[in-house]
Motif scaffolding. Structure first.
Motif, PDB file in Angstrom:
ATOM      1  N   VAL A 145       0.821  -1.215   0.000  1.00 29.53           N
ATOM      2  CA  VAL A 145       0.000   0.000   0.000  1.00 29.53           C
ATOM      3  C   VAL A 145       0.858   1.270   0.000  1.00 29.53           C
ATOM      4  CG1 VAL A 145      -1.831  -1.224   1.209  1.00 29.53           C
ATOM      5  CG2 VAL A 145      -0.211   0.131   2.534  1.00 29.53           C
ATOM      6  N   LYS A 146       2.145   1.120  -0.248  1.00 30.60           N
ATOM      7  CA  LYS A 146       3.032   2.295  -0.169  1.00 30.60           C
ATOM      8  C   LYS A 146       2.733   3.343  -1.235  1.00 30.60           C
ATOM      9  CE  LYS A 146       6.686  -0.294  -2.581  1.00 30.60           C
ATOM     10  NZ  LYS A 146       8.042  -0.880  -2.420  1.00 30.60           N
ATOM     11  N   ASP A 147       2.031   2.925  -2.306  1.00 28.12           N
ATOM     12  CA  ASP A 147       1.662   3.904  -3.351  1.00 28.12           C
ATOM     13  C   ASP A 147       0.191   4.296  -3.268  1.00 28.12           C
ATOM     14  OD1 ASP A 147       0.656   1.474  -4.105  1.00 28.12           O
ATOM     15  OD2 ASP A 147       1.126   1.693  -6.238  1.00 28.12           O
ATOM     16  N   TRP A 148      -0.425   4.080  -2.093  1.00 26.55           N
ATOM     17  CA  TRP A 148      -1.838   4.413  -1.928  1.00 26.55           C
ATOM     18  C   TRP A 148      -2.047   5.812  -1.338  1.00 26.55           C
ATOM     19  CZ3 TRP A 148      -5.172  -0.295   0.073  1.00 26.55           C
ATOM     20  CH2 TRP A 148      -5.065  -1.349  -0.853  1.00 26.55           C
ATOM     21  N   GLY A 149      -1.000   6.581  -1.254  1.00 25.97           N
ATOM     22  CA  GLY A 149      -1.095   7.895  -0.622  1.00 25.97           C
ATOM     23  C   GLY A 149      -2.086   8.831  -1.277  1.00 25.97           C
ATOM     24  N   ASP A 150      -2.385   8.630  -2.555  1.00 27.33           N
ATOM     25  CA  ASP A 150      -3.346   9.486  -3.245  1.00 27.33           C
ATOM     26  C   ASP A 150      -4.643   8.732  -3.571  1.00 27.33           C
ATOM     27  OD1 ASP A 150      -2.314   7.723  -5.071  1.00 27.33           O
ATOM     28  OD2 ASP A 150      -2.074   9.193  -6.690  1.00 27.33           O
ATOM     29  N   LYS A 151      -4.826   7.563  -2.958  1.00 30.96           N
ATOM     30  CA  LYS A 151      -5.970   6.718  -3.296  1.00 30.96           C
ATOM     31  C   LYS A 151      -7.159   7.005  -2.387  1.00 30.96           C
ATOM     32  CE  LYS A 151      -3.529   4.204  -6.255  1.00 30.96           C
ATOM     33  NZ  LYS A 151      -3.712   4.344  -7.715  1.00 30.96           N
ATOM     34  N   LYS A 152      -8.360   6.749  -2.955  1.00 29.46           N
ATOM     35  CA  LYS A 152      -9.589   6.771  -2.178  1.00 29.46           C
ATOM     36  C   LYS A 152     -10.037   5.318  -2.015  1.00 29.46           C
ATOM     37  CE  LYS A 152     -14.066   9.050  -1.685  1.00 29.46           C
ATOM     38  NZ  LYS A 152     -15.013  10.039  -2.238  1.00 29.46           N
ATOM     39  N   VAL A 153     -10.107   4.876  -0.768  1.00 33.91           N
ATOM     40  CA  VAL A 153     -10.321   3.462  -0.471  1.00 33.91           C
ATOM     41  C   VAL A 153     -11.639   3.274   0.268  1.00 33.91           C
ATOM     42  CG1 VAL A 153      -9.403   1.441   0.744  1.00 33.91           C
ATOM     43  CG2 VAL A 153      -7.833   3.069  -0.340  1.00 33.91           C
ATOM     44  N   GLY A 154     -12.414   2.301  -0.164  1.00 32.73           N
ATOM     45  CA  GLY A 154     -13.638   1.937   0.535  1.00 32.73           C
ATOM     46  C   GLY A 154     -13.461   0.624   1.278  1.00 32.73           C
ATOM     47  N   VAL A 155     -13.858   0.588   2.542  1.00 37.01           N
ATOM     48  CA  VAL A 155     -13.815  -0.636   3.348  1.00 37.01           C
ATOM     49  C   VAL A 155     -15.250  -0.999   3.706  1.00 37.01           C
ATOM     50  CG1 VAL A 155     -12.988  -1.745   5.451  1.00 37.01           C
ATOM     51  CG2 VAL A 155     -11.539  -0.070   4.267  1.00 37.01           C
ATOM     52  N   ILE A 156     -15.704  -2.170   3.254  1.00 37.48           N
ATOM     53  CA  ILE A 156     -17.062  -2.618   3.513  1.00 37.48           C
ATOM     54  C   ILE A 156     -17.069  -3.511   4.746  1.00 37.48           C
ATOM     55  CG2 ILE A 156     -19.058  -3.850   2.591  1.00 37.48           C
ATOM     56  CD1 ILE A 156     -18.020  -3.245  -0.223  1.00 37.48           C
ATOM     57  N   GLY A 157     -17.817  -3.102   5.784  1.00 42.14           N
ATOM     58  CA  GLY A 157     -17.966  -3.931   6.962  1.00 42.14           C
ATOM     59  C   GLY A 157     -17.525  -3.246   8.244  1.00 42.14           C
ATOM     60  N   CYS A 158     -18.019  -3.767   9.375  1.00 42.00           N
ATOM     61  CA  CYS A 158     -17.563  -3.284  10.681  1.00 42.00           C
ATOM     62  C   CYS A 158     -17.375  -4.452  11.642  1.00 42.00           C
ATOM     63  CB  CYS A 158     -18.519  -2.246  11.274  1.00 42.00           C
ATOM     64  SG  CYS A 158     -20.145  -2.900  11.736  1.00 42.00           S
ATOM     65  N   GLY A 159     -17.011  -5.613  11.078  1.00 38.49           N
ATOM     66  CA  GLY A 159     -16.669  -6.768  11.891  1.00 38.49           C
ATOM     67  C   GLY A 159     -15.241  -6.676  12.375  1.00 38.49           C
ATOM     68  N   SER A 160     -14.736  -7.761  12.930  1.00 39.20           N
ATOM     69  CA  SER A 160     -13.418  -7.724  13.563  1.00 39.20           C
ATOM     70  C   SER A 160     -12.312  -7.398  12.563  1.00 39.20           C
ATOM     71  CB  SER A 160     -13.130  -9.049  14.265  1.00 39.20           C
ATOM     72  OG  SER A 160     -13.248 -10.135  13.368  1.00 39.20           O
ATOM     73  N   SER A 161     -12.420  -7.874  11.322  1.00 46.36           N
ATOM     74  CA  SER A 161     -11.381  -7.576  10.326  1.00 46.36           C
ATOM     75  C   SER A 161     -11.395  -6.102   9.943  1.00 46.36           C
ATOM     76  CB  SER A 161     -11.572  -8.440   9.081  1.00 46.36           C
ATOM     77  OG  SER A 161     -11.458  -9.804   9.392  1.00 46.36           O
ATOM     78  N   ALA A 162     -12.580  -5.562   9.638  1.00 45.95           N
ATOM     79  CA  ALA A 162     -12.695  -4.149   9.260  1.00 45.95           C
ATOM     80  C   ALA A 162     -12.204  -3.248  10.383  1.00 45.95           C
ATOM     81  CB  ALA A 162     -14.137  -3.812   8.902  1.00 45.95           C
ATOM     82  N   ILE A 163     -12.502  -3.634  11.613  1.00 43.65           N
ATOM     83  CA  ILE A 163     -12.105  -2.824  12.772  1.00 43.65           C
ATOM     84  C   ILE A 163     -10.591  -2.746  12.900  1.00 43.65           C
ATOM     85  CG2 ILE A 163     -12.120  -2.900  15.313  1.00 43.65           C
ATOM     86  CD1 ILE A 163     -15.071  -3.747  15.114  1.00 43.65           C
ATOM     87  N   GLN A 164      -9.882  -3.743  12.372  1.00 46.61           N
ATOM     88  CA  GLN A 164      -8.418  -3.700  12.370  1.00 46.61           C
ATOM     89  C   GLN A 164      -7.877  -3.022  11.110  1.00 46.61           C
ATOM     90  OE1 GLN A 164      -7.330  -7.854  12.987  1.00 46.61           O
ATOM     91  NE2 GLN A 164      -7.362  -7.611  15.208  1.00 46.61           N
TER      92      GLN A 164
END
Length: 595
Positions: free
Chosen positions: A216-235
């Motif tokens: 993810v070192k080149d994600w500095g200009d990215k817009k990222v969506g994370v789907i969920g609020c379970g234990s994985s998403a929370i981390q």
């Protein structure tokens, strides 16, 4: 009165009758060879690789794992922020302390290294065959064996051009440690394949070598969506938040985040504030290297961990106190964004869904580059996610932290007696005997199967004891010359009856979407055991062999045929220890009463 060979118990048998069967030509401890196959080289499989060879004489043992490395879930999962969600010092084998954990909630790669170290120390690797995937398991009643179909790469296969072959193996005993959270699912959202950007699942993170940060070192200009609020998403959310330009967390449900009660206990023992995923110092680790201090430290944590089961029961003082404490803590951590607190804090009880501490998650939601989105997703487009209210979120990356298939309906054929499949047995929901085995499936035992989870307590200890149970069953099969051992249907049905009576008393039966209920809001609880962790350990400590049916290995109609020729092997051969009952392992020295 005669004392000769023709006496009362002489050659003519008891009371002059000829014996109706011949003695076995083996000694009582001249154990038959046993072929034991274990599927999975995770926490359970490694424990099995230690205990089966240690305790079962003349065992031919192998572990098949489909992955290219050991560790199970800790090998498969490589997502950002992956860490233990209970204190590290309570997530280790009872027999193998680790005094070098770097933090209160150890990162995933560190846990994997611990498992690799344990496997190497106890010489488990010699039993493990990696990239060997179970494709089918079939019980052969006539032989009393499991026929297994295994797939492996051809010797000349390359990572770029994988080619496979299949072969068959047979086992007297099959032990599966397939994992409760091992079969991940893509979300059922229209248009997922239409997205032109990068799509990742938390359980299939795109990391081959190195650390997730490298990816993810080149994600500095990215817009990222994370789907969920379970234990994985929370981390994942707090791990990605400082690495990306914008992050949108799409949240459908609500969830509790635990207060750091064991962190406070750790602070009391170490004499300072250790909240916030404390990083252990060299001074801490030096104190842990003192066996007396470490033993007490670990006992204090696990004793506390096993003191909160009442909080999973409806209406208890502990449940009400937990709701009050968690609400206050979540509101405090979301003080900058009280609107999020209103959407995230649940109406259902604490622990209805899997509980996680989530260090940093709520704080990340308050950052300027994070959007907390509660409007439901309508579909995924080429450029992002469209919501049901017509708004569109343009995205470069979509992360699906959307959970696992917890139906326990494996993708491969698992066939027991009379052609009945496990998939059929588990329809509409799994029914087991003490979360260990199933009627119609002889000589098979599992760990972390249906109803093997817990709202509190040490999972590692539970997995160890499930292995121990399978070892005891294997020893019974071997010692008593049994072809098969299969739990009675009535025993399964009555355990199911107990389960149905228990869960309405708990918080798990409230309305909340959880993998405990196969991803549903209401219905059958299949994820957790009907009782506490300690309750389970006591329940399986002494197997109830009367709950099983047996088939003898030898076609002899006498239950004592296994006694053999009336002697032990060492006596017959005049080899080995013939006073073993005096060894330190055998002698049980009673404590002298003080009064």
């Amino acid at each position: 009165m005669s004392n000769g060979i023709n006496g009362v118990n002489g050659v003519n048998g008891v009371n002059g009758h000829t014996p109706h069967f011949k003695l076995g030509d083996f000694s009582v401890d001249e154990y038959r060879p046993m072929r034991v196959v274990c599927i999975g080289a995770g926490v359970s499989g490694i424990a099995a690789g230690i205990r089966f060879p240690q305790r079962v004489p003349d065992v031919d043992f192998v572990i098949y794992d489909k992955n290219a490395g050991i560790g199970g879930t800790w090998y498969n999962n490589k997502y950002p922020g992956l860490a233990c969600d209970i204190p590290s010092h309570t997530y280790q084998y009872t027999f193998e302390d680790n005094t070098e954990w770097s933090s209160f909630y150890a990162p995933g790669p560190e846990i994997r290294k611990y498992l690799e170290r344990v496997a190497a120390k106890y010489k488990v690797n010699k039993y493990i065959k990696l990239e060997h995937e179970l494709m089918g398991a079939y019980w052969e009643d006539a032989e009393g064996k499991w026929r297994l179909r295994i797939r492996r790469p051809l010797p000349n296969s390359t990572p770029e051009n994988k080619q496979y072959e299949e072969f068959e193996d047979k086992a007297d005993v099959l032990f599966t440690g397939l994992g409760l959270l091992a079969r991940w699912n893509w979300p059922d959202i229209e248009g997922l394949k239409e997205f032109k950007g990068k799509v990742l699942h938390s359980a299939q993170w795109d990391v081959t070598d190195g650390h997730w940060e490298d990816g993810v070192k080149d994600w500095g200009d990215k817009k990222v969506g994370v789907i969920g609020c379970g234990s994985s998403a929370i981390q994942i959310v707090p791990a990605l938040q400082p690495k990306v330009a914008q992050l949108v967390n799409f949240v459908r449900g609500k969830t509790w985040l635990a207060t750091p009660f064991l962190e406070e206990k750790t602070g009391q023992i170490l004499g300072r504030d250790t909240r916030g995923n404390h990083k252990f110092t060299e001074e801490d680790k030096e104190r842990f290297r003192d066996p007396v201090f470490y033993k007490q430290f670990r006992w204090e944590l696990e004793n506390e961990l096993n003191s909160i089961h009442a909080s999973t029961l409806k209406g208890t003082a502990q449940q009400l106190a937990a709701r009050e404490a968690f609400t206050a803590d979540m509101k405090r951590r979301l003080a900058k964004r009280p609107d999020i607190a209103k959407h995230l804090i649940p109406e259902f009880g604490v622990a209805c869904r899997r509980l996680t501490p989530g260090p940093g998650y709520l704080e990340a939601l308050c950052e300027d580059n994070v959007t907390f989105e509660t409007t439901h997703i309508k579909r995924i487009t080429e450029k992002g996610i469209e919501l049901v209210d017509g708004r569109h979120c343009d995205l470069d990356v979509i992360v699906c932290a959307t959970g696992f298939d917890t139906s326990f309906k494996y993708s491969f054929p698992f066939v027991g007696r009379n052609g009945v499949t496990l998939q059929e047995k588990y329809d509409p929901h799994p029914k087991t005997y003490l979360a260990l085995t199933v009627d119609g499936f002889p000589n098979w035992f599992q760990s972390f199967g249906p109803n093997s989870g817990f709202g509190s307590g040490s999972l590692a200890c539970v997995l160890e004891r499930q292995v121990e149970y399978a070892v005891k069953a294997t020893l019974k099969l071997q010692r008593e010359r049994l072809k098969s051992l299969c739990v009675k249907k009535q025993a399964v049905d009555e355990f199911d009856e107990y389960l149905e009576a228990y869960f309405p008393t708990t918080i798990y039966s409230e309305k909340c979407r959880s993998w405990y209920k196969m991803g549903k809001e209401e219905g059958r609880v299949v994820g957790v055991f009907p009782g506490s962790c300690l309750h389970y350990l006591r329940a399986i400590a002494h197997p109830r062999w009367e709950d099983f049916d047996y088939q003898p290995l030898d076609p002899v109609n006498n239950r004592f045929y296994w006694l053999g020729d009336g002697q032990t092997y060492n006596e017959k051969t005049l080899t080995g220890d013939r006073a073993w009952y005096l060894s330190p392992e055998e002698v049980d020295y009673p404590a002298i009463p003080k009064d």
